[in-house]
Design a protein around this motif. Sequence first.
Motif, PDB file in Angstrom:
ATOM      1  N   THR A   1     -24.219 -25.452  70.964  1.00  0.00           N
ATOM      2  CA  THR A   1     -24.886 -26.723  71.229  1.00  0.00           C
ATOM      3  C   THR A   1     -26.201 -26.735  70.463  1.00  0.00           C
ATOM      4  OG1 THR A   1     -23.901 -26.784  73.430  1.00  0.00           O
ATOM      5  CG2 THR A   1     -25.775 -28.242  73.033  1.00  0.00           C
ATOM      6  N   THR A   2     -26.367 -27.742  69.628  1.00  0.00           N
ATOM      7  CA  THR A   2     -27.597 -27.852  68.853  1.00  0.00           C
ATOM      8  C   THR A   2     -28.677 -28.533  69.692  1.00  0.00           C
ATOM      9  OG1 THR A   2     -26.955 -29.991  67.936  1.00  0.00           O
ATOM     10  CG2 THR A   2     -26.341 -28.029  66.679  1.00  0.00           C
ATOM     11  N   ALA A   3     -29.898 -28.367  69.285  1.00  0.00           N
ATOM     12  CA  ALA A   3     -31.017 -28.999  69.981  1.00  0.00           C
ATOM     13  C   ALA A   3     -30.870 -30.519  69.901  1.00  0.00           C
ATOM     14  CB  ALA A   3     -32.339 -28.569  69.355  1.00  0.00           C
ATOM     15  N   PRO A   4     -31.267 -31.229  70.961  1.00  0.00           N
ATOM     16  CA  PRO A   4     -31.152 -32.692  70.946  1.00  0.00           C
ATOM     17  C   PRO A   4     -31.948 -33.313  69.795  1.00  0.00           C
ATOM     18  CG  PRO A   4     -31.674 -31.910  73.140  1.00  0.00           C
ATOM     19  CD  PRO A   4     -31.798 -30.739  72.219  1.00  0.00           C
ATOM     20  N   VAL A   5     -31.351 -34.336  69.192  1.00  0.00           N
ATOM     21  CA  VAL A   5     -31.990 -35.059  68.102  1.00  0.00           C
ATOM     22  C   VAL A   5     -32.216 -36.494  68.566  1.00  0.00           C
ATOM     23  CG1 VAL A   5     -31.705 -35.863  65.722  1.00  0.00           C
ATOM     24  CG2 VAL A   5     -30.843 -33.610  66.392  1.00  0.00           C
ATOM     25  N   TYR A   6     -33.447 -36.957  68.394  1.00  0.00           N
ATOM     26  CA  TYR A   6     -33.800 -38.311  68.821  1.00  0.00           C
ATOM     27  C   TYR A   6     -33.306 -39.335  67.804  1.00  0.00           C
ATOM     28  CZ  TYR A   6     -36.520 -42.412  70.066  1.00  0.00           C
ATOM     29  OH  TYR A   6     -36.904 -43.681  70.419  1.00  0.00           O
ATOM     30  N   SER A   7     -32.667 -40.392  68.316  1.00  0.00           N
ATOM     31  CA  SER A   7     -32.208 -41.490  67.477  1.00  0.00           C
ATOM     32  C   SER A   7     -33.051 -42.719  67.776  1.00  0.00           C
ATOM     33  CB  SER A   7     -30.732 -41.792  67.757  1.00  0.00           C
ATOM     34  OG  SER A   7     -30.366 -42.998  67.125  1.00  0.00           O
ATOM     35  N   PRO A   8     -33.874 -43.173  66.831  1.00  0.00           N
ATOM     36  CA  PRO A   8     -34.683 -44.369  67.065  1.00  0.00           C
ATOM     37  C   PRO A   8     -33.828 -45.617  67.288  1.00  0.00           C
ATOM     38  CG  PRO A   8     -35.348 -43.262  65.023  1.00  0.00           C
ATOM     39  CD  PRO A   8     -34.136 -42.572  65.536  1.00  0.00           C
ATOM     40  N   ALA A   9     -32.620 -45.642  66.707  1.00  0.00           N
ATOM     41  CA  ALA A   9     -31.749 -46.809  66.841  1.00  0.00           C
ATOM     42  C   ALA A   9     -31.289 -47.007  68.284  1.00  0.00           C
ATOM     43  CB  ALA A   9     -30.546 -46.666  65.919  1.00  0.00           C
ATOM     44  N   THR A  10     -30.982 -45.890  68.968  1.00  0.00           N
ATOM     45  CA  THR A  10     -30.500 -45.998  70.349  1.00  0.00           C
ATOM     46  C   THR A  10     -31.578 -45.689  71.370  1.00  0.00           C
ATOM     47  OG1 THR A  10     -29.770 -43.695  70.392  1.00  0.00           O
ATOM     48  CG2 THR A  10     -28.158 -45.347  69.649  1.00  0.00           C
ATOM     49  N   GLY A  11     -32.644 -45.032  70.924  1.00  0.00           N
ATOM     50  CA  GLY A  11     -33.719 -44.660  71.846  1.00  0.00           C
ATOM     51  C   GLY A  11     -33.372 -43.480  72.735  1.00  0.00           C
ATOM     52  N   THR A  12     -32.344 -42.715  72.349  1.00  0.00           N
ATOM     53  CA  THR A  12     -31.929 -41.560  73.154  1.00  0.00           C
ATOM     54  C   THR A  12     -31.908 -40.297  72.300  1.00  0.00           C
ATOM     55  OG1 THR A  12     -29.589 -41.915  72.688  1.00  0.00           O
ATOM     56  CG2 THR A  12     -30.480 -42.986  74.656  1.00  0.00           C
ATOM     57  N   ALA A  13     -31.923 -39.183  72.972  1.00  0.00           N
ATOM     58  CA  ALA A  13     -31.777 -37.892  72.308  1.00  0.00           C
ATOM     59  C   ALA A  13     -30.469 -37.277  72.780  1.00  0.00           C
ATOM     60  CB  ALA A  13     -32.943 -36.975  72.646  1.00  0.00           C
ATOM     61  N   SER A  14     -29.672 -36.829  71.843  1.00  0.00           N
ATOM     62  CA  SER A  14     -28.399 -36.225  72.240  1.00  0.00           C
ATOM     63  C   SER A  14     -28.158 -34.934  71.463  1.00  0.00           C
ATOM     64  CB  SER A  14     -27.246 -37.199  72.012  1.00  0.00           C
ATOM     65  OG  SER A  14     -27.194 -37.581  70.657  1.00  0.00           O
ATOM     66  N   ALA A  15     -27.568 -33.983  72.171  1.00  0.00           N
ATOM     67  CA  ALA A  15     -27.213 -32.701  71.557  1.00  0.00           C
ATOM     68  C   ALA A  15     -25.806 -32.811  70.981  1.00  0.00           C
ATOM     69  CB  ALA A  15     -27.272 -31.595  72.595  1.00  0.00           C
ATOM     70  N   VAL A  16     -25.560 -32.034  69.956  1.00  0.00           N
ATOM     71  CA  VAL A  16     -24.235 -32.011  69.341  1.00  0.00           C
ATOM     72  C   VAL A  16     -23.585 -30.681  69.694  1.00  0.00           C
ATOM     73  CG1 VAL A  16     -22.976 -32.055  67.160  1.00  0.00           C
ATOM     74  CG2 VAL A  16     -25.001 -33.491  67.453  1.00  0.00           C
ATOM     75  N   GLN A  17     -22.323 -30.763  70.119  1.00  0.00           N
ATOM     76  CA  GLN A  17     -21.590 -29.563  70.505  1.00  0.00           C
ATOM     77  C   GLN A  17     -20.490 -29.308  69.486  1.00  0.00           C
ATOM     78  OE1 GLN A  17     -19.317 -29.479  74.307  1.00  0.00           O
ATOM     79  NE2 GLN A  17     -21.100 -28.360  75.008  1.00  0.00           N
ATOM     80  N   SER A  18     -20.390 -28.062  69.011  1.00  0.00           N
ATOM     81  CA  SER A  18     -19.366 -27.695  68.042  1.00  0.00           C
ATOM     82  C   SER A  18     -18.573 -26.518  68.583  1.00  0.00           C
ATOM     83  CB  SER A  18     -20.001 -27.276  66.716  1.00  0.00           C
ATOM     84  OG  SER A  18     -20.802 -28.291  66.198  1.00  0.00           O
ATOM     85  N   ASP A  19     -17.258 -26.574  68.423  1.00  0.00           N
ATOM     86  CA  ASP A  19     -16.388 -25.463  68.794  1.00  0.00           C
ATOM     87  C   ASP A  19     -15.959 -24.726  67.536  1.00  0.00           C
ATOM     88  OD1 ASP A  19     -16.595 -26.161  71.428  1.00  0.00           O
ATOM     89  OD2 ASP A  19     -14.545 -26.869  71.654  1.00  0.00           O
ATOM     90  N   LEU A  20     -16.200 -23.412  67.534  1.00  0.00           N
ATOM     91  CA  LEU A  20     -15.873 -22.579  66.379  1.00  0.00           C
ATOM     92  C   LEU A  20     -14.865 -21.518  66.784  1.00  0.00           C
ATOM     93  CD1 LEU A  20     -19.579 -22.108  65.298  1.00  0.00           C
ATOM     94  CD2 LEU A  20     -17.953 -23.742  64.353  1.00  0.00           C
TER      95      LEU A  20
END
Length: 118
Positions: free
Chosen positions: A27-46
């Motif tokens: 899980t990566t650190a949350p990234v803020y999106s100015p377009a949506t006004g939210t911060a979301s983390a990205v999850q990757s399965d390896l």
Amino acid sequence: MFDYADTAALAVEALTEFGAPIVRRVTTAPVYSPATGTASAVQSDLARVGAIFDYGAGQTQVRGQLVQVSDKRLLVDPTAEVLMTDVFVVNGTTYTVVSIGEINPAGTRVLYDLHVRA
């Protein structure tokens, strides 16, 4: 001089033959999106290979951490770094990392030895 890269390759071969496919969930650190006004983390399965074991009777600590009844020892291939924030899925069960051990002679990573908890 001993070639530890060959030893690492043999470890991966043994895990591939005698272990099982596992998933490393990052899980990566949350990234803020100015377009949506939210911060979301990205999850990757390896995809990784590994082998999971129970701790032996009477083993109460691993690298200074107490061993609980459901804790396991997970040996993982050395192909990518393992972090404390990683989660592993083995046979449908999700495990968090309690502590990380590394078999690393002469600076060559051969195997990860993880203390994990369901």
